[in-house]
Design an enzyme around this catalytic site. Structure first.
Site, PDB file in Angstrom:
ATOM      1  N   GLY A 128      17.743  46.726  38.402  1.00 53.95           N
ATOM      2  CA  GLY A 128      18.949  47.229  37.750  1.00 53.95           C
ATOM      3  C   GLY A 128      19.804  48.029  38.719  1.00 53.95           C
ATOM      4  CD1 TRP A 129      19.734  51.454  43.412  1.00 52.05           C
ATOM      5  CD2 TRP A 129      20.444  52.782  41.768  1.00 52.05           C
ATOM      6  NE1 TRP A 129      20.487  52.451  43.972  1.00 52.05           N
ATOM      7  CE2 TRP A 129      20.937  53.275  42.987  1.00 52.05           C
ATOM      8  CE3 TRP A 129      20.757  53.451  40.583  1.00 52.05           C
ATOM      9  CZ2 TRP A 129      21.733  54.413  43.058  1.00 52.05           C
ATOM     10  CZ3 TRP A 129      21.544  54.580  40.659  1.00 52.05           C
ATOM     11  CH2 TRP A 129      22.023  55.047  41.873  1.00 52.05           C
ATOM     12  CD  GLU A 176      24.974  48.226  31.884  1.00 49.48           C
ATOM     13  OE1 GLU A 176      25.123  47.039  32.268  1.00 49.48           O
ATOM     14  OE2 GLU A 176      25.825  48.802  31.190  1.00 49.48           O
ATOM     15  CD  GLU A 225      26.159  40.928  31.649  1.00 52.14           C
ATOM     16  OE1 GLU A 225      25.920  41.249  32.837  1.00 52.14           O
ATOM     17  OE2 GLU A 225      27.104  41.407  31.001  1.00 52.14           O
ATOM     18  CG  ASP A 238      32.106  38.833  25.100  1.00 49.72           C
ATOM     19  OD1 ASP A 238      32.069  39.068  26.331  1.00 49.72           O
ATOM     20  OD2 ASP A 238      32.877  37.980  24.595  1.00 49.72           O
ATOM     21  CD1 TRP A 243      26.220  64.247  25.449  1.00 47.00           C
ATOM     22  CD2 TRP A 243      26.617  66.080  26.644  1.00 47.00           C
ATOM     23  NE1 TRP A 243      25.180  64.400  26.326  1.00 47.00           N
ATOM     24  CE2 TRP A 243      25.399  65.507  27.073  1.00 47.00           C
ATOM     25  CE3 TRP A 243      27.079  67.234  27.261  1.00 47.00           C
ATOM     26  CZ2 TRP A 243      24.628  66.066  28.087  1.00 47.00           C
ATOM     27  CZ3 TRP A 243      26.313  67.784  28.280  1.00 47.00           C
ATOM     28  CH2 TRP A 243      25.102  67.206  28.682  1.00 47.00           C
TER      29      TRP A 243
END
Length: 124
Positions: A26-27, A71, A78, A97, A114
């Site tokens: 992921g990173w 994510e 994807e 999407d 927050w």
């Protein structure tokens, strides 16, 4: 294929290693994940510092962690869609999407949580 039988320390360790591999992927491959991870590195300590009590701290930490999780799942969707069907397909586009929308909804959750927790202290 799912593992059968007893899941001992070795299998737990392997699961941990696969998870770390996923975080590295992921990173390495997802700019959005890097951006959101950097945001989480700032927000999580701030949440611990600014939250009053366990519940507030939990909510302020949970929201950015959920964004990171979504994510990673969105990126996985994807990647699978691109592997299975590299050409445009309406359903493939819809899946991508919707994964993106899930991340967006959780980003809204970050702003709302927050804002609702810290807003009255800052502007009240």
């Amino acid at each position: 294929m799912a593992a059968e039988g007893f899941r001992g320390p070795k299998q737990v360790w392997n699961a941990f290693l696969w998870s770390m591999k996923g975080l590295r992927a992921g990173w390495r491959h997802e700019a959005s994940f890097r951006l959101e991870a950097c945001l989480a590195v700032v927000l999580i300590p701030l949440g611990l510092w600014l939250g009053h009590g366990g519940v507030e701290k939990f909510v302020l930490i949970l929201a950015p962690m959920l964004v990171l999780s979504a994510e990673l799942l969105n990126s996985a969707i994807e990647a699978v869609v691109d592997k299975v069907s590299p050409e445009f397909n309406e359903l493939a586009g819809r899946a991508k999407d919707m994964g993106s929308a899930a991340v967006f909804v959780l980003l809204v959750l970050v702003v709302l949580s927050w804002g609702l927790i810290l807003g009255p202290r800052l502007f009240g």
